[in-house]
Motif scaffolding. Sequence first.
Motif, PDB file in Angstrom:
ATOM      1  N   ARG A 268      -0.273  22.832  11.056  1.00  0.00           N
ATOM      2  CA  ARG A 268       0.278  21.590  10.526  1.00  0.00           C
ATOM      3  C   ARG A 268       0.104  20.430  11.510  1.00  0.00           C
ATOM      4  O   ARG A 268      -0.192  19.310  11.116  1.00  0.00           O
ATOM      5  N   THR A 269       0.276  20.691  12.802  1.00  0.00           N
ATOM      6  CA  THR A 269       0.149  19.624  13.796  1.00  0.00           C
ATOM      7  C   THR A 269      -1.259  19.036  13.826  1.00  0.00           C
ATOM      8  O   THR A 269      -1.430  17.865  14.145  1.00  0.00           O
ATOM      9  N   GLN A 270      -2.261  19.836  13.479  1.00  0.00           N
ATOM     10  CA  GLN A 270      -3.627  19.338  13.412  1.00  0.00           C
ATOM     11  C   GLN A 270      -3.896  18.656  12.074  1.00  0.00           C
ATOM     12  O   GLN A 270      -4.578  17.638  12.013  1.00  0.00           O
ATOM     13  N   ALA A 271      -3.342  19.216  10.996  1.00  0.00           N
ATOM     14  CA  ALA A 271      -3.588  18.687   9.656  1.00  0.00           C
ATOM     15  C   ALA A 271      -2.975  17.307   9.442  1.00  0.00           C
ATOM     16  O   ALA A 271      -3.497  16.519   8.664  1.00  0.00           O
ATOM     17  N   VAL A 272      -1.879  16.986  10.136  1.00  0.00           N
ATOM     18  CA  VAL A 272      -1.271  15.665   9.957  1.00  0.00           C
ATOM     19  C   VAL A 272      -2.139  14.561  10.557  1.00  0.00           C
ATOM     20  O   VAL A 272      -1.943  13.386  10.247  1.00  0.00           O
ATOM     21  N   CYS A 273      -3.114  14.907  11.366  1.00  0.00           N
ATOM     22  CA  CYS A 273      -4.026  13.916  11.943  1.00  0.00           C
ATOM     23  C   CYS A 273      -5.091  13.453  10.950  1.00  0.00           C
ATOM     24  O   CYS A 273      -5.779  12.470  11.201  1.00  0.00           O
ATOM     25  N   VAL A 274      -5.239  14.166   9.838  1.00  0.00           N
ATOM     26  CA  VAL A 274      -6.257  13.839   8.845  1.00  0.00           C
ATOM     27  C   VAL A 274      -5.589  13.156   7.652  1.00  0.00           C
ATOM     28  O   VAL A 274      -4.772  13.767   6.968  1.00  0.00           O
ATOM     29  N   HIS A 275      -5.913  11.888   7.412  1.00  0.00           N
ATOM     30  CA  HIS A 275      -5.377  11.164   6.268  1.00  0.00           C
ATOM     31  C   HIS A 275      -6.321  11.330   5.086  1.00  0.00           C
ATOM     32  O   HIS A 275      -7.546  11.297   5.263  1.00  0.00           O
TER      33      HIS A 275
ATOM     34  N   GLU B  85       0.842  -1.186   0.000  1.00  0.00           N
ATOM     35  CA  GLU B  85       0.000   0.000   0.000  1.00  0.00           C
ATOM     36  C   GLU B  85       0.882   1.243   0.000  1.00  0.00           C
ATOM     37  O   GLU B  85       1.929   1.259   0.640  1.00  0.00           O
ATOM     38  N   PRO B  86       0.465   2.312  -0.692  1.00  0.00           N
ATOM     39  CA  PRO B  86       1.234   3.548  -0.620  1.00  0.00           C
ATOM     40  C   PRO B  86       1.137   4.137   0.788  1.00  0.00           C
ATOM     41  O   PRO B  86       0.175   3.891   1.509  1.00  0.00           O
ATOM     42  N   ALA B  87       2.141   4.892   1.165  1.00  0.00           N
ATOM     43  CA  ALA B  87       2.138   5.530   2.482  1.00  0.00           C
ATOM     44  C   ALA B  87       0.961   6.497   2.556  1.00  0.00           C
ATOM     45  O   ALA B  87       0.681   7.207   1.591  1.00  0.00           O
ATOM     46  N   PRO B  88       0.252   6.514   3.682  1.00  0.00           N
ATOM     47  CA  PRO B  88      -0.897   7.415   3.787  1.00  0.00           C
ATOM     48  C   PRO B  88      -0.445   8.869   3.713  1.00  0.00           C
ATOM     49  O   PRO B  88       0.571   9.233   4.284  1.00  0.00           O
ATOM     50  N   ARG B  89      -1.208   9.668   3.004  1.00  0.00           N
ATOM     51  CA  ARG B  89      -0.905  11.093   2.904  1.00  0.00           C
ATOM     52  C   ARG B  89      -1.757  11.836   3.913  1.00  0.00           C
ATOM     53  O   ARG B  89      -2.880  11.456   4.182  1.00  0.00           O
ATOM     54  N   SER B  90      -1.203  12.900   4.418  1.00  0.00           N
ATOM     55  CA  SER B  90      -1.965  13.699   5.376  1.00  0.00           C
ATOM     56  C   SER B  90      -2.421  14.988   4.714  1.00  0.00           C
ATOM     57  O   SER B  90      -1.917  15.392   3.671  1.00  0.00           O
ATOM     58  N   LEU B  91      -3.354  15.631   5.355  1.00  0.00           N
ATOM     59  CA  LEU B  91      -3.887  16.895   4.865  1.00  0.00           C
ATOM     60  C   LEU B  91      -2.791  17.955   4.787  1.00  0.00           C
ATOM     61  O   LEU B  91      -2.833  18.836   3.939  1.00  0.00           O
ATOM     62  N   ALA B  92      -1.775  17.846   5.619  1.00  0.00           N
ATOM     63  CA  ALA B  92      -0.668  18.805   5.613  1.00  0.00           C
ATOM     64  C   ALA B  92       0.136  18.732   4.317  1.00  0.00           C
ATOM     65  O   ALA B  92       0.818  19.689   3.961  1.00  0.00           O
ATOM     66  N   ASP B  93       0.067  17.600   3.587  1.00  0.00           N
ATOM     67  CA  ASP B  93       0.801  17.435   2.332  1.00  0.00           C
ATOM     68  C   ASP B  93       0.073  18.019   1.132  1.00  0.00           C
ATOM     69  O   ASP B  93       0.634  18.103   0.048  1.00  0.00           O
TER      70      ASP B  93
END
Length: 101
Positions: free
Chosen positions: A88-95, A20-28
């Motif tokens: 960013r610290t909040q956005a990385v919680c959203v995949h 599986e590809p690495a999960p991307r976060s909203l911060a990306d």
Amino acid sequence: MIASGGVYEEAGGRGAAVTEPAPRSLADLLPGARATVARVVADAAPAVVCRLHDLGFTPGAMVEAVRRAPLRDPVLYRVKDYEVCLRRTQAVCVHIVEVER
């Protein structure tokens, strides 16, 4: 074959395996790009997870990165017909799963 950064390699002749590809976060997510929320990670602080759900970051919700602050933090996102600013610290919680442009 094994997926390695989007490139497939032979797996020593022992059959094929696909990872599986690495999960991307909203911060990306780059400004102007759209994505669908896959999940909010549960290992974040419970108050953060609850607040993100309350703000509309629920699985299946469409999110668009509108613009970033000059130092890349915070970022303005459009979700469910309104705009919300996240650090960013909040956005990385959203995949997310990015939508093709």
